[in-house]
Structure formats: structure tokens, C-alpha cells
Design a protein around this motif. Structure first.
Motif, PDB file in Angstrom:
ATOM      1  N   GLY A  66       0.812  -1.207   0.000  1.00  0.00           N
ATOM      2  CA  GLY A  66       0.000   0.000   0.000  1.00  0.00           C
ATOM      3  C   GLY A  66       0.848   1.261   0.000  1.00  0.00           C
ATOM      4  N   GLU A  67       1.938   1.249   0.757  1.00  0.00           N
ATOM      5  CA  GLU A  67       2.857   2.399   0.758  1.00  0.00           C
ATOM      6  C   GLU A  67       3.424   2.620  -0.640  1.00  0.00           C
ATOM      7  OE1 GLU A  67       5.770   1.332   3.681  1.00  0.00           O
ATOM      8  OE2 GLU A  67       4.335   1.472   5.351  1.00  0.00           O
ATOM      9  N   ARG A  68       3.745   1.532  -1.315  1.00  0.00           N
ATOM     10  CA  ARG A  68       4.279   1.631  -2.680  1.00  0.00           C
ATOM     11  C   ARG A  68       3.224   2.200  -3.634  1.00  0.00           C
ATOM     12  NH1 ARG A  68       7.136  -4.339  -3.157  1.00  0.00           N
ATOM     13  NH2 ARG A  68       8.788  -3.988  -1.626  1.00  0.00           N
ATOM     14  N   TYR A  69       1.992   1.709  -3.516  1.00  0.00           N
ATOM     15  CA  TYR A  69       0.908   2.229  -4.350  1.00  0.00           C
ATOM     16  C   TYR A  69       0.758   3.733  -4.162  1.00  0.00           C
ATOM     17  CZ  TYR A  69      -1.108  -2.348  -5.556  1.00  0.00           C
ATOM     18  OH  TYR A  69      -1.330  -3.598  -6.049  1.00  0.00           O
ATOM     19  N   LEU A  70       0.732   4.148  -2.901  1.00  0.00           N
ATOM     20  CA  LEU A  70       0.512   5.567  -2.614  1.00  0.00           C
ATOM     21  C   LEU A  70       1.685   6.419  -3.077  1.00  0.00           C
ATOM     22  CD1 LEU A  70      -1.258   5.377   0.852  1.00  0.00           C
ATOM     23  CD2 LEU A  70      -2.259   5.997  -1.355  1.00  0.00           C
ATOM     24  N   ALA A  71       2.888   5.924  -2.922  1.00  0.00           N
ATOM     25  CA  ALA A  71       4.059   6.677  -3.396  1.00  0.00           C
ATOM     26  C   ALA A  71       3.983   6.854  -4.907  1.00  0.00           C
ATOM     27  CB  ALA A  71       5.350   5.967  -3.001  1.00  0.00           C
ATOM     28  N   ARG A  72       3.594   5.800  -5.602  1.00  0.00           N
ATOM     29  CA  ARG A  72       3.456   5.857  -7.048  1.00  0.00           C
ATOM     30  C   ARG A  72       2.328   6.807  -7.448  1.00  0.00           C
ATOM     31  NH1 ARG A  72       0.341   3.308  -9.896  1.00  0.00           N
ATOM     32  NH2 ARG A  72       0.589   3.271 -12.125  1.00  0.00           N
ATOM     33  N   ALA A  73       1.214   6.753  -6.723  1.00  0.00           N
ATOM     34  CA  ALA A  73       0.087   7.644  -7.017  1.00  0.00           C
ATOM     35  C   ALA A  73       0.474   9.104  -6.797  1.00  0.00           C
ATOM     36  CB  ALA A  73      -1.112   7.265  -6.152  1.00  0.00           C
ATOM     37  N   ARG A  74       1.252   9.368  -5.743  1.00  0.00           N
ATOM     38  CA  ARG A  74       1.711  10.745  -5.495  1.00  0.00           C
ATOM     39  C   ARG A  74       2.610  11.232  -6.631  1.00  0.00           C
ATOM     40  NH1 ARG A  74       1.508   9.005  -0.069  1.00  0.00           N
ATOM     41  NH2 ARG A  74       3.634   8.201  -0.121  1.00  0.00           N
ATOM     42  N   THR A  75       3.462  10.346  -7.125  1.00  0.00           N
ATOM     43  CA  THR A  75       4.329  10.706  -8.248  1.00  0.00           C
ATOM     44  C   THR A  75       3.504  11.028  -9.493  1.00  0.00           C
ATOM     45  OG1 THR A  75       6.142   9.362  -7.396  1.00  0.00           O
ATOM     46  CG2 THR A  75       6.190   9.859  -9.750  1.00  0.00           C
ATOM     47  N   LEU A  76       2.513  10.195  -9.780  1.00  0.00           N
ATOM     48  CA  LEU A  76       1.645  10.443 -10.937  1.00  0.00           C
ATOM     49  C   LEU A  76       0.918  11.777 -10.796  1.00  0.00           C
ATOM     50  CD1 LEU A  76       0.154   6.879 -11.455  1.00  0.00           C
ATOM     51  CD2 LEU A  76       1.715   8.072 -12.987  1.00  0.00           C
ATOM     52  N   LEU A  77       0.440  12.076  -9.584  1.00  0.00           N
ATOM     53  CA  LEU A  77      -0.248  13.345  -9.351  1.00  0.00           C
ATOM     54  C   LEU A  77       0.698  14.519  -9.547  1.00  0.00           C
ATOM     55  CD1 LEU A  77      -2.684  15.027  -8.437  1.00  0.00           C
ATOM     56  CD2 LEU A  77      -1.949  14.621  -6.068  1.00  0.00           C
ATOM     57  N   THR A  78       1.906  14.423  -9.026  1.00  0.00           N
ATOM     58  CA  THR A  78       2.896  15.494  -9.183  1.00  0.00           C
ATOM     59  C   THR A  78       3.189  15.741 -10.655  1.00  0.00           C
ATOM     60  OG1 THR A  78       3.873  15.004  -7.036  1.00  0.00           O
ATOM     61  CG2 THR A  78       5.256  16.203  -8.599  1.00  0.00           C
ATOM     62  N   GLU A  79       3.365  14.676 -11.420  1.00  0.00           N
ATOM     63  CA  GLU A  79       3.627  14.813 -12.860  1.00  0.00           C
ATOM     64  C   GLU A  79       2.432  15.443 -13.574  1.00  0.00           C
ATOM     65  OE1 GLU A  79       4.525  10.800 -13.960  1.00  0.00           O
ATOM     66  OE2 GLU A  79       6.550  10.879 -13.092  1.00  0.00           O
ATOM     67  N   PHE A  80       1.231  15.045 -13.195  1.00  0.00           N
ATOM     68  CA  PHE A  80       0.013  15.586 -13.801  1.00  0.00           C
ATOM     69  C   PHE A  80      -0.103  17.084 -13.527  1.00  0.00           C
ATOM     70  CE2 PHE A  80      -4.624  16.440 -13.515  1.00  0.00           C
ATOM     71  CZ  PHE A  80      -5.025  16.029 -14.776  1.00  0.00           C
ATOM     72  N   ARG A  81       0.186  17.476 -12.293  1.00  0.00           N
ATOM     73  CA  ARG A  81       0.059  18.882 -11.910  1.00  0.00           C
ATOM     74  C   ARG A  81       1.202  19.740 -12.456  1.00  0.00           C
ATOM     75  NH1 ARG A  81      -1.460  19.355  -5.737  1.00  0.00           N
ATOM     76  NH2 ARG A  81      -2.056  21.431  -6.410  1.00  0.00           N
ATOM     77  N   ALA A  82       2.286  19.120 -12.876  1.00  0.00           N
ATOM     78  CA  ALA A  82       3.411  19.869 -13.448  1.00  0.00           C
ATOM     79  C   ALA A  82       3.130  20.283 -14.896  1.00  0.00           C
ATOM     80  CB  ALA A  82       4.691  19.037 -13.385  1.00  0.00           C
TER      81      ALA A  82
END
Length: 196
Positions: A66-82
């Protein structure tokens, strides 16, 4: 539970990481004392020394996953918002689907949802699933804000449940590209659920 020295903590960490890898690659059926110890490269007895039971080890591996999923999701969100805010709902829908664990390098969709089923069968796993769902719910409003749309916590939870349902349905129907199918359906549903 034994007192953990630095070496003991490292070994315990190796076991949890190995079990999380096995869980992500093979599902719950692949996690055994022998497979985890073998993957971690430690003696077989280590799994029973550092964990109360196989269930305890599996629970901690699920938390790690779950920690891995969330870390990956945060990365995807950061890239999307960039990137500049996209027009329409399709990029947003694709982001939501990708944040749920479907992309290159992520665990397969059937194994992801197997965790949900196992949590329903065994309450000791439910907290891990609740935690990563809560994390995903917290990440969805910033994605919507980037596109100039608002999304409250209850709507984010609804969106997560809808996305899960679309992905499970696409999987159950043996759709050739479940992620694309779910993203297209979600893009069509979003304007109805969250009108401007």
C-alpha cells in the motif's frame, strides 16, 4: 516479538520487502514462510522468529504494498500537476485509473483486487486496504483542482469506488485493455457526476 537490534531490524525489513514483492507478483497464494525466506536470502526460521505468524508477515507486506501504491500515485499526481491543465475529462479519468495501480511496473490488476477480497475475508488485512484507499481519496481533490474543478472527500470516495468497479468489470469481462476501457467509461461518467 523479539527485541530488534540494527541487524535484526534489517533482517525484518528484508522479510517484509520480500513478502511485499511476492504478494505483488504472485498474490496471497505465493506468500509462504519458505518463499519469503528464499526471496530475502535468509534462513527459513527467520520468518517465525521476527513475526508472530504468516498472517502477521502478510499483513505487514500488504501495508508495504500500500505504501508503494501511494508513493506511485503521489508521483503520478505530481507529474500531472506539473503539466498545463488539460481540457476535458479524459486525461483526468486516465490519471485516476493509473493511480489505482495499473501501468507499466505496477502489480497486475487481478492481484491488486485480490487484496480487497482477502481483506473482506480476513479483517486483519482490512486496515491496510482502508489506509491506501484513504490515501487515494486524499490525492484525488488536488488532481481535480488542477483542472479548475472542485472535489470533496465524499465525492472522491464515490469516484474511487466507481473507478474500482469499472476496472473490476473490465477485468471480469476479459476486456483487452481494462485500463483504457475503464478510463473511457470514467471520462464519460465524470461530467454527469461532477457537472461544472
Amino acid at each position: 516479538m523479539p527485541d530488534l537490534t540494527t541487524r535484526g531490524e534489517r533482517r525484518r525489513e528484508q522479510l517484509v520487502a520480500a513478502a511485499a514483492d511476492i504478494l505483488a507478483e504472485e498474490g496471497f497464494a505465493g506468500v509462504s514462510h519458505r518463499t519469503v525466506a528464499g526471496r530475502a536470502g535468509v534462513p527459513l526460521g527467520s520468518t517465525t522468529y521476527y513475526f508472530e505468524s504468516l498472517e502477521d508477515l502478510t499483513r505487514q507486506a500488504l501495508e508495504r504494498m500500500g505504501e508503494r501504491y501511494l508513493a506511485r500515485a503521489r508521483t503520478l499526481l505530481t507529474e500531472f500537476r506539473a503539466r498545463p491543465a488539460p481540457d476535458g475529462f479524459r486525461p483526468l479519468a486516465r490519471l485516476v485509473v493509473d493511480m489505482l495501480g495499473w501501468s507499466d511496473g505496477a502489480p497486475g490488476l487481478p492481484l491488486f483486487y485480490e487484496s480487497y477480497v482477502q481483506a473482506g475475508r480476513n479483517p486483519c488485512y482490512a486496515a491496510a486496504v482502508r489506509e491506501w484507499n484513504a490515501g487515494l481519496v486524499r490525492l484525488l481533490p488536488p488532481a481535480f483542482e488542477h483542472t479548475g474543478r472542485g472535489l470533496g472527500p465524499e465525492d472522491a470516495r464515490l469516484l474511487l469506488a466507481l473507478s474500482d468497479g469499472l476496472l473490476v468489470t473490465a477485468l471480469a469481462e476479459d476486456t483487452p485493455d481494462p485500463a483504457d476501457s475503464a478510463a473511457r467509461a470514467l471520462a464519460a461518467a465524470l461530467p454527469r457526476l461532477f457537472p461544472a
